[in-house]
Design an enzyme around this catalytic site. Structure first.
Site, PDB file in Angstrom:
ATOM      1  N   ASN A   1       0.806  -1.229   0.000  1.00 33.96           N
ATOM      2  CA  ASN A   1       0.000   0.000   0.000  1.00 33.96           C
ATOM      3  C   ASN A   1       0.840   1.280   0.000  1.00 33.96           C
ATOM      4  O   ASN A   1       0.502   2.242  -0.667  1.00 33.96           O
ATOM      5  CB  ASN A   1      -1.028  -0.019   1.131  1.00 33.96           C
ATOM      6  CG  ASN A   1      -0.397  -0.095   2.494  1.00 33.96           C
ATOM      7  OD1 ASN A   1       0.731  -0.539   2.654  1.00 33.96           O
ATOM      8  ND2 ASN A   1      -1.116   0.353   3.499  1.00 33.96           N
TER       9      ASN A   1
ATOM     10  N   GLY B   1       2.607  -5.430   7.684  1.00 30.95           N
ATOM     11  CA  GLY B   1       1.540  -6.111   6.945  1.00 30.95           C
ATOM     12  C   GLY B   1       0.385  -6.427   7.867  1.00 30.95           C
ATOM     13  O   GLY B   1       0.187  -5.773   8.896  1.00 30.95           O
ATOM     14  N   SER B   2      -0.352  -7.462   7.517  1.00 29.58           N
ATOM     15  CA  SER B   2      -1.599  -7.760   8.233  1.00 29.58           C
ATOM     16  C   SER B   2      -1.321  -8.441   9.576  1.00 29.58           C
ATOM     17  O   SER B   2      -0.280  -9.084   9.767  1.00 29.58           O
ATOM     18  CB  SER B   2      -2.466  -8.670   7.370  1.00 29.58           C
ATOM     19  OG  SER B   2      -1.812  -9.893   7.175  1.00 29.58           O
ATOM     20  N   THR B   3      -2.307  -8.332  10.460  1.00 31.97           N
ATOM     21  CA  THR B   3      -2.149  -8.928  11.795  1.00 31.97           C
ATOM     22  C   THR B   3      -2.034 -10.457  11.744  1.00 31.97           C
ATOM     23  O   THR B   3      -1.160 -11.018  12.419  1.00 31.97           O
ATOM     24  CB  THR B   3      -3.282  -8.446  12.709  1.00 31.97           C
ATOM     25  OG1 THR B   3      -3.119  -7.026  12.872  1.00 31.97           O
ATOM     26  CG2 THR B   3      -3.246  -9.110  14.076  1.00 31.97           C
TER      27      THR B   3
ATOM     28  N   GLY C   1       1.449 -11.254  10.603  1.00 33.87           N
ATOM     29  CA  GLY C   1       2.398 -10.788  11.623  1.00 33.87           C
ATOM     30  C   GLY C   1       2.445 -11.721  12.817  1.00 33.87           C
ATOM     31  O   GLY C   1       3.509 -12.006  13.382  1.00 33.87           O
TER      32      GLY C   1
ATOM     33  N   GLU D   1       4.725  -4.379  12.473  1.00 31.48           N
ATOM     34  CA  GLU D   1       3.809  -3.228  12.315  1.00 31.48           C
ATOM     35  C   GLU D   1       2.593  -3.733  11.560  1.00 31.48           C
ATOM     36  O   GLU D   1       2.680  -4.053  10.375  1.00 31.48           O
ATOM     37  CB  GLU D   1       4.503  -2.110  11.521  1.00 31.48           C
ATOM     38  CG  GLU D   1       5.520  -1.342  12.323  1.00 31.48           C
ATOM     39  CD  GLU D   1       4.892  -0.547  13.457  1.00 31.48           C
ATOM     40  OE1 GLU D   1       3.681  -0.251  13.421  1.00 31.48           O
ATOM     41  OE2 GLU D   1       5.622  -0.224  14.410  1.00 31.48           O
TER      42      GLU D   1
ATOM     43  N   CYS E   1      -2.996   1.517   6.830  1.00 32.81           N
ATOM     44  CA  CYS E   1      -3.149   0.928   8.160  1.00 32.81           C
ATOM     45  C   CYS E   1      -3.738   1.924   9.155  1.00 32.81           C
ATOM     46  O   CYS E   1      -4.436   1.547  10.076  1.00 32.81           O
ATOM     47  CB  CYS E   1      -1.802   0.434   8.674  1.00 32.81           C
ATOM     48  SG  CYS E   1      -0.540   1.724   8.668  1.00 32.81           S
TER      49      CYS E   1
HETATM   50  P1  NAD Z   1      -0.021  -9.164   4.156  1.00 32.25           P
HETATM   51  O1  NAD Z   1       0.243  -9.472   5.569  1.00 32.25           O
HETATM   52  O2  NAD Z   1      -0.896 -10.047   3.375  1.00 32.25           O
HETATM   53  O3  NAD Z   1       1.361  -9.062   3.331  1.00 32.25           O
HETATM   54  C1  NAD Z   1       2.434  -8.248   3.735  1.00 32.25           C
HETATM   55  C2  NAD Z   1       3.735  -8.848   3.231  1.00 32.25           C
HETATM   56  O4  NAD Z   1       3.932 -10.113   3.866  1.00 32.25           O
HETATM   57  C3  NAD Z   1       3.785  -9.117   1.735  1.00 32.25           C
HETATM   58  O5  NAD Z   1       5.083  -8.843   1.263  1.00 32.25           O
HETATM   59  C4  NAD Z   1       3.491 -10.613   1.651  1.00 32.25           C
HETATM   60  O6  NAD Z   1       4.016 -11.228   0.497  1.00 32.25           O
HETATM   61  C5  NAD Z   1       4.191 -11.128   2.901  1.00 32.25           C
HETATM   62  N1  NAD Z   1       3.663 -12.382   3.429  1.00 32.25           N
HETATM   63  C6  NAD Z   1       2.399 -12.859   3.333  1.00 32.25           C
HETATM   64  N2  NAD Z   1       2.295 -14.033   3.989  1.00 32.25           N
HETATM   65  C7  NAD Z   1       3.515 -14.300   4.517  1.00 32.25           C
HETATM   66  C8  NAD Z   1       4.046 -15.360   5.321  1.00 32.25           C
HETATM   67  N3  NAD Z   1       3.286 -16.383   5.709  1.00 32.25           N
HETATM   68  N4  NAD Z   1       5.327 -15.289   5.705  1.00 32.25           N
HETATM   69  C9  NAD Z   1       6.110 -14.249   5.352  1.00 32.25           C
HETATM   70  N5  NAD Z   1       5.673 -13.233   4.574  1.00 32.25           N
HETATM   71  C10 NAD Z   1       4.387 -13.244   4.174  1.00 32.25           C
HETATM   72  O7  NAD Z   1      -0.578  -7.664   4.179  1.00 32.25           O
HETATM   73  P2  NAD Z   1      -1.129  -6.812   2.977  1.00 32.25           P
HETATM   74  O8  NAD Z   1      -2.499  -7.228   2.666  1.00 32.25           O
HETATM   75  O9  NAD Z   1      -0.144  -6.764   1.874  1.00 32.25           O
HETATM   76  O10 NAD Z   1      -1.112  -5.343   3.623  1.00 32.25           O
HETATM   77  C11 NAD Z   1      -2.198  -4.815   4.257  1.00 32.25           C
HETATM   78  C12 NAD Z   1      -2.085  -4.976   5.749  1.00 32.25           C
HETATM   79  O11 NAD Z   1      -0.884  -4.367   6.201  1.00 32.25           O
HETATM   80  C13 NAD Z   1      -3.198  -4.282   6.487  1.00 32.25           C
HETATM   81  O12 NAD Z   1      -3.629  -5.082   7.548  1.00 32.25           O
HETATM   82  C14 NAD Z   1      -2.533  -3.020   6.993  1.00 32.25           C
HETATM   83  O13 NAD Z   1      -3.157  -2.447   8.120  1.00 32.25           O
HETATM   84  C15 NAD Z   1      -1.157  -3.489   7.292  1.00 32.25           C
HETATM   85  N6  NAD Z   1      -0.216  -2.363   7.302  1.00 32.25           N
HETATM   86  C16 NAD Z   1       0.326  -1.971   8.496  1.00 32.25           C
HETATM   87  C17 NAD Z   1       1.160  -0.862   8.542  1.00 32.25           C
HETATM   88  C18 NAD Z   1       1.753  -0.373   9.848  1.00 32.25           C
HETATM   89  O14 NAD Z   1       2.714   0.404   9.823  1.00 32.25           O
HETATM   90  N7  NAD Z   1       1.236  -0.767  10.991  1.00 32.25           N
HETATM   91  C19 NAD Z   1       1.455  -0.181   7.362  1.00 32.25           C
HETATM   92  C20 NAD Z   1       0.879  -0.619   6.173  1.00 32.25           C
HETATM   93  C21 NAD Z   1       0.058  -1.730   6.151  1.00 32.25           C
END
Ligand code: NAD
Length: 486
Positions: A155, A231-233, A236, A253, A287
Site C-alpha cells: 500500500n 503487513g496484516s495482523t 504478523g 507493524e 493501516c
Molecule cells: P499481508 O500481511 O498479506 O502481506 C504483507 C507482506 O507479507 C507481503 O510482502 C506478503 O508477500 C508477505 N507475506 C504474506 N504471507 C507471509 C508469510 N506467511 N510469511 C512471510 N511473509 C508473508 O498484508 P497486505 O495485505 O499486503 O497489507 C495490508 C495490511 O498491512 C493491512 O492489515 C494493513 O493495516 C497493514 N499495514 C500496516 C502498517 C503499519 O505500519 N502498521 C502499514 C501498512 C500496512
C-alpha cells in the site's frame, strides 16, 4: 505519461548483481486498466539462501566501513530518490493505483527518511557507566544485528520498505528486502537500482520479489537475525510465532481499526474534512485509515451529513489519466471484501448516506451512518473507502468503544477544548493519537507504531530506529590484569 522500463531490472532479481530469479515470472497488471505493464522475475527459496549467504559475508565489511562513508552513500540514496521522483511516482501510480499526491507525498517522506538515516551513523551510540571495581571502565555500545529481513506490503511500498531498510543499513546491517509482488517494481527493483548507483557495496542489499513462501523462507533462515515486517495482523502473528521459537528479533507493524472521536464542542467543518481525508486517502488502503467515526449525539447528524457531502464530491478514476481523488483498489479480493462489509452492515441496519457503488476495482467514497458495534463496518479493518459513523453519548462510552477493538494503531480526538481532548486521548489504547487532526499521520523523526493487535510495540523513526536495528553490547576494560581467589 510513459512508464519507462530499464534493462537492468527487467526479468531479474537483485543480489548485489542483477540475476535471473529462480521463481516463476509473472505479469504485472495495472489495477486501473488491467493492462500488463511488465514481466516480473521472482525469487525461489534457493535464492533466499544464496542472498543470505552473500549478505552475511558483505555485512562484516559494511559494518567496518567508516561512518562518514556509510553516511555519504545514504545521502546519495536521498539525492537519487529525488532525481528519479518522476519515474518512481509514475510506477507507484500505475503499479499500485496511487493518486499523484499520494505518490508524491510517499516519495517525499522516503526522501526525508533517507536524510535521517544518513545522519544516523555519526550519532553517539554508546554510554559509559560507573564501576564498583577500581580501575575498570564500563561502556555499552550499539552493534549491528547482522542480516535483517524486511518484508513490506503493497500500500505504501516505497516508504514502508525503506523506513526499515535505510536505518538498518545506516547501523551497519545487511538487508534482504522482500517486497509484495503487487508493488515489487516501485517498492523494490527501482530502489535496488538507486542503492547500486549510490555506491552501496555489492551484497549489502538484496531485493527478492516473491510471495508468502519467500517471506517465510527469510523468516525461517537461521542466519537472518531480525525480521522487520509490515503487513496484516494474521501474517504478523504467524511471523512473530516463528521468530519467537527461533529467539529472533521481530519488529511487527500490523493492521488497525482507527477511531476519530468528534466531541460535541468540535469544529465540525474541520472534523469532517479530517474524517474524509482519513477515510478516503488512497482508497482507504492505509493501516492508519480512519475506520470508525465516533460522534457525540448532539452533533452526530450534522457531522454525518457534512462528511457525506464531502464524500459525494470525490472523483473516482484512473490516476494515470488525470487528477482524481480515488484510484482503483489493489485487487479483486479487496474489492469483494469492501463490498461485503458494506452490504452486510446495511443489512444489519446501517444507513448508506452516499457511495457504495462498485465498478470493477473502483469503489466510490462511501459513508455509512447509524453503524453499531456488532456490524462488520465497525469491527473489521476495512481497507477500502468506507467511513462508518457511530453515535455515542458520553466520553467514557467513546473511550470504551475505541478500546473495545483488539487493534491500537492510531486515533484522533476533535474538540475546541484542548484539555478535554487531551484527557480523552490519554485514555485511548492507541500508539499514536492526534488532536484536532485525522488518523493518517507519519513524521519520520517521531517514533511510529501501535499497541495491541497493531504490533509488538516496536517503533520506527527518530530515536526509535537506533533501538530497532541494533543490539547492545557491554564492554568492560580493566586498566591492568586482575587476580581472582583461584
Ligand atoms: P499481508 O500481511 O498479506 O502481506 C504483507 C507482506 O507479507 C507481503 O510482502 C506478503 O508477500 C508477505 N507475506 C504474506 N504471507 C507471509 C508469510 N506467511 N510469511 C512471510 N511473509 C508473508 O498484508 P497486505 O495485505 O499486503 O497489507 C495490508 C495490511 O498491512 C493491512 O492489515 C494493513 O493495516 C497493514 N499495514 C500496516 C502498517 C503499519 O505500519 N502498521 C502499514 C501498512 C500496512
Amino acid at each position: 505519461m510513459t512508464v519507462m522500463t530499464t534493462s537492468r531490472w527487467e526479468g531479474k532479481i537483485f543480489q548485489g548483481n542483477w540475476v535471473q530469479g529462480g521463481g516463476e515470472s509473472i505479469a504485472v497488471h495495472e489495477p486501473a486498466t488491467g493492462k500488463t505493464l511488465a514481466t516480473l522475475a521472482t525469487a525461489s527459496v534457493e535464492d533466499v539462501g544464496t542472498a543470505v549467504a552473500l549478505a552475511r559475508d558483505a555485512q562484516k565489511q559494511w559494518a567496518a566501513t567508516p561512518f562518514d562513508q556509510r553516511a555519504e552513500i545514504l545521502r546519495n540514496v536521498a539525492r537519487l530518490l529525488k532525481e528519479r521522483a518522476a519515474l518512481i511516482n509514475e510506477w507507484n501510480m500505475r503499479e499500485c493505483g496511487s493518486i499523484r499526491p499520494k505518490a508524491e507525498w510517499e516519495l517525499h517522506a522516503t526522501y526525508e527518511q533517507a536524510n535521517m538515516a544518513a545522519a544516523m551513523p555519526m550519532q553517539p551510540f554508546g554510554e559509559i557507566f560507573p564501576s564498583s571495581m577500581p580501575g575498570r571502565t564500563n561502556y555499552w555500545q550499539r552493534v549491528p544485528i547482522g542480516v535483517i529481513g524486511v518484508i513490506a506490503p503493497w500500500n505504501f511500498p516505497i516508504l514502508l520498505g525503506l523506513r526499515s531498510v535505510l536505518p538498518a543499513l545506516a547501523m551497519g546491517n545487511a538487508v534482504i528486502l522482500k517486497p509484495d509482488i503487487q508493488s515489487a517494481i516501485c517498492g523494490g527493483l527501482l530502489l535496488a537500482e538507486i542503492f547500486e548507483d549510490a555506491g552501496l557495496p555489492k551484497g549489502v542489499l538484496h531485493v527478492l520479489p516473491g510471495g508468502p513462501a519467500i517471506g517465510d523462507a527469510l523468516v525461517r533462515h537461521s542466519d537472518v537475525g531480525m525480521i522487520s515486517f509490515t503487513g496484516s495482523t494474521p501474517v504478523g502473528r504467524q511471523i512473530g510465532e516463528t521468530c519467537g521459537r527461533m529467539l529472533k528479533k521481530a519488529a511487527l507493524e500490523l493492521g488497525g481499526n482507527n477511531a476519530l472521536i468528534v466531541l460535541d464542542d468540535a469544529d465540525l467543518d474541520s472534523a469532517s474534512s479530517c474524517g474524509a481525508w482519513g477515510s478516503f486517502l488512497h482508497q482507504g488502503q492505509i493501516c492508519m485509515q480512519t475506520g470508525r467515526h465516533l460522534v457525540q449525539r448532539g452533533v452526530a447528524e450534522r457531522y454525518a451529513s457534512m462528511l457525506a457531502e464531502r464524500a459525494a464530491k470525490l472523483v473516482v478514476g484512473d490516476p494515470a489519466t488525470g487528477p482524481v481523488h480515488l484510484g482503483p483498489l489493489i485487487n479483486e479480493r479487496q474489492a469483494v471484501k469492501v463490498e461485503n462489509i458494506v452490504r452486510q452492515s446495511v443489512s444489519m441496519g446501517a444507513k448508506l448516506l452516499t457511495g457504495g457503488r462498485q465498478k470493477g476495482l473502483f469503489f466510490s467514497a462511501t459513508v455509512l451512518d447509524k453503524v453499531t458495534p456488532e456490524m462488520p463496518a465497525f469491527t473489521e479493518e476495512i481497507f477500502g473507502p468506507v467511513a462508518p459513523v457511530t453515535i455515542f453519548d458520553t466520553e467514557e462510552e467513546a473511550i470504551a468503544l475505541v478500546n473495545s477493538s483488539p487493534y491500537g494503531l492510531a486515533a484522533a480526538v476533535h474538540s475546541r477544548s484542548i484539555p478535554r481532548a487531551i484527557s480523552v486521548a490519554s485514555r485511548l489504547k492507541a500508539g499514536m493519537v492526534h488532536i484536532n487532526d485525522q488518523t493518517v499521520n507519519n513524521e519520520f523523526q517521531v517514533p511510529f507504531g501501535g499497541m495491541g493487535a497493531s504490533g509488538n510495540h516496536g517503533r520506527f523513526g527518530g530515536p526509535a530506529s537506533f533501538e530497532e536495528f541494533t543490539q547492545t553490547q557491554w564492554v568492560s576494560v580493566m586498566n591492568q590484569g586482575i587476580q581472582y581467589p583461584f
